[in-house]
Write a protein that holds these residues in place. Sequence first.
Motif, PDB file in Angstrom:
ATOM      1  N   GLN A  40       0.825  -1.204   0.000  1.00 50.36           N
ATOM      2  CA  GLN A  40       0.000   0.000   0.000  1.00 50.36           C
ATOM      3  C   GLN A  40       0.862   1.258   0.000  1.00 50.36           C
ATOM      4  OE1 GLN A  40      -3.631   0.305   0.782  1.00 50.36           O
ATOM      5  NE2 GLN A  40      -3.755  -1.808   0.113  1.00 50.36           N
ATOM      6  N   ARG A  41       2.078   1.117   0.479  1.00 57.14           N
ATOM      7  CA  ARG A  41       2.912   2.303   0.692  1.00 57.14           C
ATOM      8  C   ARG A  41       4.180   2.232  -0.142  1.00 57.14           C
ATOM      9  NH1 ARG A  41       1.244   6.256   4.856  1.00 57.14           N
ATOM     10  NH2 ARG A  41      -0.897   5.548   5.114  1.00 57.14           N
ATOM     11  N   MET A 119       7.336   8.739  12.053  1.00 55.44           N
ATOM     12  CA  MET A 119       6.021   8.912  11.422  1.00 55.44           C
ATOM     13  C   MET A 119       6.010   8.227  10.054  1.00 55.44           C
ATOM     14  SD  MET A 119       5.383  12.884  12.234  1.00 55.44           S
ATOM     15  CE  MET A 119       6.555  13.662  13.308  1.00 55.44           C
ATOM     16  N   CYS A 120       4.842   7.690   9.687  1.00 55.36           N
ATOM     17  CA  CYS A 120       4.707   6.903   8.449  1.00 55.36           C
ATOM     18  C   CYS A 120       5.510   7.496   7.288  1.00 55.36           C
ATOM     19  CB  CYS A 120       3.257   6.824   8.000  1.00 55.36           C
ATOM     20  SG  CYS A 120       2.038   6.649   9.289  1.00 55.36           S
ATOM     21  N   LYS A 126       7.037   9.493  -0.207  1.00 54.26           N
ATOM     22  CA  LYS A 126       6.427   9.439  -1.544  1.00 54.26           C
ATOM     23  C   LYS A 126       7.363   9.995  -2.598  1.00 54.26           C
ATOM     24  CE  LYS A 126       1.780   8.736  -0.462  1.00 54.26           C
ATOM     25  NZ  LYS A 126       0.409   8.775  -0.734  1.00 54.26           N
TER      26      LYS A 126
ATOM     27  N   ALA B  93      -3.641   3.220   8.514  1.00 52.14           N
ATOM     28  CA  ALA B  93      -2.697   3.807   9.475  1.00 52.14           C
ATOM     29  C   ALA B  93      -3.199   3.648  10.902  1.00 52.14           C
ATOM     30  CB  ALA B  93      -2.456   5.275   9.164  1.00 52.14           C
ATOM     31  N   PRO B 110      -8.947  -0.374   1.590  1.00 48.90           N
ATOM     32  CA  PRO B 110      -7.840   0.083   0.727  1.00 48.90           C
ATOM     33  C   PRO B 110      -7.645   1.592   0.893  1.00 48.90           C
ATOM     34  CG  PRO B 110      -9.475  -1.157  -0.551  1.00 48.90           C
ATOM     35  CD  PRO B 110     -10.043  -0.953   0.813  1.00 48.90           C
ATOM     36  N   GLU B 111      -6.377   2.022   0.816  1.00 49.20           N
ATOM     37  CA  GLU B 111      -6.106   3.430   1.091  1.00 49.20           C
ATOM     38  C   GLU B 111      -6.701   4.359   0.029  1.00 49.20           C
ATOM     39  OE1 GLU B 111      -1.727   3.374   2.407  1.00 49.20           O
ATOM     40  OE2 GLU B 111      -2.940   4.272   3.974  1.00 49.20           O
ATOM     41  N   TYR B 164      -1.381  12.284   4.703  1.00 44.02           N
ATOM     42  CA  TYR B 164      -1.323  11.070   3.890  1.00 44.02           C
ATOM     43  C   TYR B 164      -0.615  11.331   2.565  1.00 44.02           C
ATOM     44  CZ  TYR B 164      -2.761   7.272   0.865  1.00 44.02           C
ATOM     45  OH  TYR B 164      -2.745   6.244  -0.033  1.00 44.02           O
ATOM     46  N   HIS B 165      -0.919  12.473   1.952  1.00 45.06           N
ATOM     47  CA  HIS B 165      -0.296  12.784   0.660  1.00 45.06           C
ATOM     48  C   HIS B 165       1.071  13.432   0.809  1.00 45.06           C
ATOM     49  CE1 HIS B 165      -3.616  11.545  -1.883  1.00 45.06           C
ATOM     50  NE2 HIS B 165      -4.409  11.972  -0.925  1.00 45.06           N
ATOM     51  N   GLN B 166       1.475  13.655   2.048  1.00 41.54           N
ATOM     52  CA  GLN B 166       2.769  14.279   2.335  1.00 41.54           C
ATOM     53  C   GLN B 166       2.923  15.603   1.600  1.00 41.54           C
ATOM     54  OE1 GLN B 166       5.905  11.328   1.867  1.00 41.54           O
ATOM     55  NE2 GLN B 166       4.630   9.753   2.788  1.00 41.54           N
ATOM     56  N   TYR B 170       5.275  17.808   6.065  1.00 39.50           N
ATOM     57  CA  TYR B 170       4.688  16.555   6.552  1.00 39.50           C
ATOM     58  C   TYR B 170       4.630  16.418   8.073  1.00 39.50           C
ATOM     59  CZ  TYR B 170       4.051  11.660   7.644  1.00 39.50           C
ATOM     60  OH  TYR B 170       3.617  10.514   8.204  1.00 39.50           O
ATOM     61  N   PRO B 171       5.767  16.543   8.781  1.00 44.93           N
ATOM     62  CA  PRO B 171       5.696  16.349  10.236  1.00 44.93           C
ATOM     63  C   PRO B 171       4.732  17.317  10.912  1.00 44.93           C
ATOM     64  CG  PRO B 171       7.974  16.397   9.507  1.00 44.93           C
ATOM     65  CD  PRO B 171       7.149  16.821   8.334  1.00 44.93           C
ATOM     66  N   MET B 174       1.211  16.095  10.284  1.00 47.91           N
ATOM     67  CA  MET B 174       0.988  14.823  10.978  1.00 47.91           C
ATOM     68  C   MET B 174       0.661  15.091  12.446  1.00 47.91           C
ATOM     69  SD  MET B 174       0.992  11.591  10.252  1.00 47.91           S
ATOM     70  CE  MET B 174      -0.528  11.654  11.140  1.00 47.91           C
ATOM     71  N   ILE B 175       1.453  15.961  13.085  1.00 46.63           N
ATOM     72  CA  ILE B 175       1.222  16.244  14.500  1.00 46.63           C
ATOM     73  C   ILE B 175      -0.066  17.046  14.679  1.00 46.63           C
ATOM     74  CG2 ILE B 175       2.124  17.600  16.433  1.00 46.63           C
ATOM     75  CD1 ILE B 175       4.862  16.388  15.734  1.00 46.63           C
TER      76      ILE B 175
END
Lengths: 126, 219
Positions: A40-41, A119-120, A126, B93, B110-111, B164-166, B170-171, B174-175
């Motif tokens: 998936q990743r 973190m993921c 990507k 996740a 599915p994502e 998710y799409h970064q 990103y960090p 996310m936080i």
Amino acid sequence: MYNRIIKFLGLILVFVLMWVPAHSQDEMTAIDNDMFLKPQRPVSVFQHDEHNETAEIEDCAQCHHLYEDGQLVEGESSEDMRCADCHEEKGIGKTPSLTQAFHLNCKMCHQEKKSGPVMCGECHVK
Amino acid sequence: MHDLYNFVSGPLVWVAFAVFFFGCLYRLIRMLALVNQKEKFIFSYMSFKYSLRSILHWSIPFATENMRQHPVMTIVTFAFHFCLIITPLFLLAHVILWDEAWHFSWGHLPEGLTDIMTLVVVFGCFFFLIRRLRLPEVQFVTSASDYIILGIVAAPFITGFLAYHQWFNYPFFMILHIISGEIMLITIPFTRLAHMVLAPFTRAYMGSEFGGVRHARDW
Ligand code: HEM
């Protein structure tokens, strides 16, 4: 005509010669996800040798641990095996699933050391 | 960064789930206590059959007169509530993090699908926002808290989508996502979002009164 064939074969030879060393000397830069049925990743970044050097991990068994009959074999390691040889898609008893084996191994150490990605998207870039 | 992440993804999750769980329990008990104090007779005609019948009718799209009169609102409302609840529960996740913490997991969607379901929720929030701003009869009963609640619900989905799409930082997102999710959980028991646990009881009461006392339908 012959000239062309020879040139063509020569070209192929050059490619093969360039290709083989490029592959055999290829250092591991990511952990392959070919053992997952439907990944998936994006693959997780992991420069094997450089990582273990900067993180100062000397014992290969920190990650490549060896179990026999459910017992940890101290002082021995399993770098000739893949994690997927023992960790399956689903966890069984105390043996975590393959995904969890990676996550617990990698992430827990980073969290303890307060260094390295947690973190993921920091691993699955990507 | 590690300290912050460890904190928001560790102790703060505990706090959020504890407040959410015990807060909802408190709201339920308080509701029952209030009814018992003020309108005890309601218990005398509460009927399991009529309750279930009413809840069922209001859980099926277009099964009530009101819904048939507002088809667009009905479709958006159902899609919104479905995705709002199902997405976080079966998000890969979330399931993975739960497994890491509790060594216990369940199936995931599915994502690609959860990504679309996330957009459905965000779209729903925008729809409700525009509706509040545009329709005079809705605006009349709208207060500032309604907008805040919409924001609280939209935030985890918008930040989760960005993470998710970064995209962007990103960090940071996310936080922000984790914190906004925790804010949502914590505010559920103390705002109108509590209808999540109270609504079935309101319906049960309406259903019982209409079915057992007035001998009419409440849908
Ligand atoms: C309670 C603490 C929470 C934690 C620790 C958490 C953690 C996460 C993580 C790690 C991701 C994946 C980001 C990535 O792929 O890089 C994510 C995504 C997401 N989360 Fe959460 N989350 C929490 C609460 C919530 C809540 C309460 C909701 C909604 C009610 C929610 C909705 C979402 C959505 C919609 C996505 C992105 C889905 C997508 O676009 O594919 N989360 N969350």
